[in-house]
Design an enzyme around this catalytic site. Sequence first.
Site, PDB file in Angstrom:
ATOM      1  N   GLY A  12      89.957  28.154  12.959  1.00 16.83           N
ATOM      2  CA  GLY A  12      90.229  29.431  12.311  1.00 16.83           C
ATOM      3  C   GLY A  12      91.388  30.239  12.860  1.00 16.83           C
ATOM      4  N   MET A  90      88.759  22.045   4.857  1.00 18.42           N
ATOM      5  CA  MET A  90      88.979  20.609   4.688  1.00 18.42           C
ATOM      6  C   MET A  90      87.959  19.979   3.746  1.00 18.42           C
ATOM      7  SD  MET A  90      91.585  20.545   6.372  1.00 18.42           S
ATOM      8  CE  MET A  90      92.418  19.515   7.518  1.00 18.42           C
ATOM      9  N   ASN A 107      96.769  27.867  -0.298  1.00 19.75           N
ATOM     10  CA  ASN A 107      96.471  26.969   0.821  1.00 19.75           C
ATOM     11  C   ASN A 107      97.653  26.937   1.775  1.00 19.75           C
ATOM     12  OD1 ASN A 107      95.101  24.898   2.301  1.00 19.75           O
ATOM     13  ND2 ASN A 107      96.302  23.330   1.237  1.00 19.75           N
ATOM     14  N   HIS A 109      99.473  24.429   4.652  1.00 15.87           N
ATOM     15  CA  HIS A 109      99.452  23.004   4.996  1.00 15.87           C
ATOM     16  C   HIS A 109     100.569  22.690   6.004  1.00 15.87           C
ATOM     17  CE1 HIS A 109      98.443  18.824   4.430  1.00 15.87           C
ATOM     18  NE2 HIS A 109      99.746  18.566   4.399  1.00 15.87           N
ATOM     19  N   SER A 136     103.969  24.563   4.791  1.00 21.72           N
ATOM     20  CA  SER A 136     104.087  25.064   3.417  1.00 21.72           C
ATOM     21  C   SER A 136     102.876  25.909   3.058  1.00 21.72           C
ATOM     22  CB  SER A 136     104.110  23.901   2.414  1.00 21.72           C
ATOM     23  OG  SER A 136     105.016  22.894   2.770  1.00 21.72           O
ATOM     24  N   ASP A 145      96.386  19.290  -1.809  1.00 19.44           N
ATOM     25  CA  ASP A 145      97.648  19.688  -1.181  1.00 19.44           C
ATOM     26  C   ASP A 145      98.825  19.613  -2.169  1.00 19.44           C
ATOM     27  OD1 ASP A 145      96.362  20.143   1.253  1.00 19.44           O
ATOM     28  OD2 ASP A 145      96.590  18.068   1.865  1.00 19.44           O
ATOM     29  N   GLU A 174     102.934  28.479  10.767  1.00 19.93           N
ATOM     30  CA  GLU A 174     101.926  28.510   9.687  1.00 19.93           C
ATOM     31  C   GLU A 174     101.347  29.911   9.559  1.00 19.93           C
ATOM     32  OE1 GLU A 174      98.705  25.704   9.539  1.00 19.93           O
ATOM     33  OE2 GLU A 174      99.822  24.248  10.686  1.00 19.93           O
TER      34      GLU A 174
HETATM   35  C1  GAR Z   1      96.053  24.080  10.014  1.00 11.24           C
HETATM   36  O1  GAR Z   1      97.053  23.360  10.672  1.00 11.24           O
HETATM   37  C2  GAR Z   1      96.186  23.962   8.497  1.00 11.24           C
HETATM   38  O2  GAR Z   1      97.509  23.958   8.073  1.00 11.24           O
HETATM   39  C3  GAR Z   1      95.530  22.613   8.274  1.00 11.24           C
HETATM   40  O3  GAR Z   1      94.400  22.649   9.097  1.00 11.24           O
HETATM   41  C4  GAR Z   1      94.685  23.430  10.251  1.00 11.24           C
HETATM   42  C5  GAR Z   1      93.600  24.473  10.410  1.00 11.24           C
HETATM   43  O4  GAR Z   1      93.767  25.202  11.596  1.00 11.24           O
HETATM   44  N1  GAR Z   1      95.198  22.430   6.889  1.00 11.24           N
HETATM   45  C6  GAR Z   1      95.331  21.281   6.240  1.00 11.24           C
HETATM   46  O5  GAR Z   1      95.692  20.262   6.784  1.00 11.24           O
HETATM   47  C7  GAR Z   1      94.988  21.326   4.764  1.00 11.24           C
HETATM   48  N2  GAR Z   1      95.223  20.079   4.152  1.00 11.24           N
HETATM   49  P1  GAR Z   1      93.013  26.576  11.822  1.00 11.24           P
HETATM   50  O6  GAR Z   1      91.532  26.305  11.546  1.00 11.24           O
HETATM   51  O7  GAR Z   1      93.238  26.901  13.259  1.00 11.24           O
HETATM   52  O8  GAR Z   1      93.584  27.597  10.894  1.00 11.24           O
END
Ligand code: GAR
Length: 201
Positions: A12, A90, A107, A109, A136, A145, A174
């Site tokens: 998170g 996810m 979203n 990514h 992105s 995605d 991000e």
């Molecule tokens: C992040 O890097 C996000 O971009 C990725 O999961 C991670 C979550 O981190 N998402 C994907 O790969 C979506 N296909 P977080 O829980 O620390 O925010």
Amino acid sequence: MTLIGVLISGRGTNLQALIDAQNRQELRGKIVVVISNKSKALGIERARKAGIPVEIITKKMYPVRSDFDKQLVKILKQARVDLIVLAGFMRILTQYFINEFHSKIINVHPSLLPAFKGVRSQWQAIEHGVKVSGCSTHFVTDNMDDGPIILQKAMPVLPDDTGQTLAERLLPEEHRLLVKSVNLFCEGKLSIEGKRVIIKE
Ligand code: GAR
């Protein structure tokens, strides 16, 4: 005021970036609910600490995908959300869910889409030997995605980068990109034309 629901599955940090922006009064909307599909997600504690209502909906509770998504929709509608942010969520959403919140799901990514969709995108980038990667934000459609890209940030891949080091360097980018994208949405500056997002500045 744009009401925001955030969906998470893990640690998170992207949710935290939104919470931090909200605490600094720099978020143009308000996070009204956080939903996790994992009961042990670290992000749950982040939401609780910030005093944001949290709901946990797991596959165990709703083994049938359509029931799971119906419950998600119910909670998000009860919270009257205008925008849904997938912050490391996810799980693939059903067509029903996407239709209910058409053009209202963002979203984040960790790749320059449409490259390296799915999981471990930073590791995929290293495996493919790309010289430039990035992150992105995009509107969510029924393909994983995929969907109109809102913002991207490119970053060089260094010769001795690993998936892990690339992921670590990308993460703060991000966070910035997500907050910026959410704010553009809340300010009504985003419109979708086919596959393109037009940003009114
Ligand atoms: C992040 O890097 C996000 O971009 C990725 O999961 C991670 C979550 O981190 N998402 C994907 O790969 C979506 N296909 P977080 O829980 O620390 O925010």
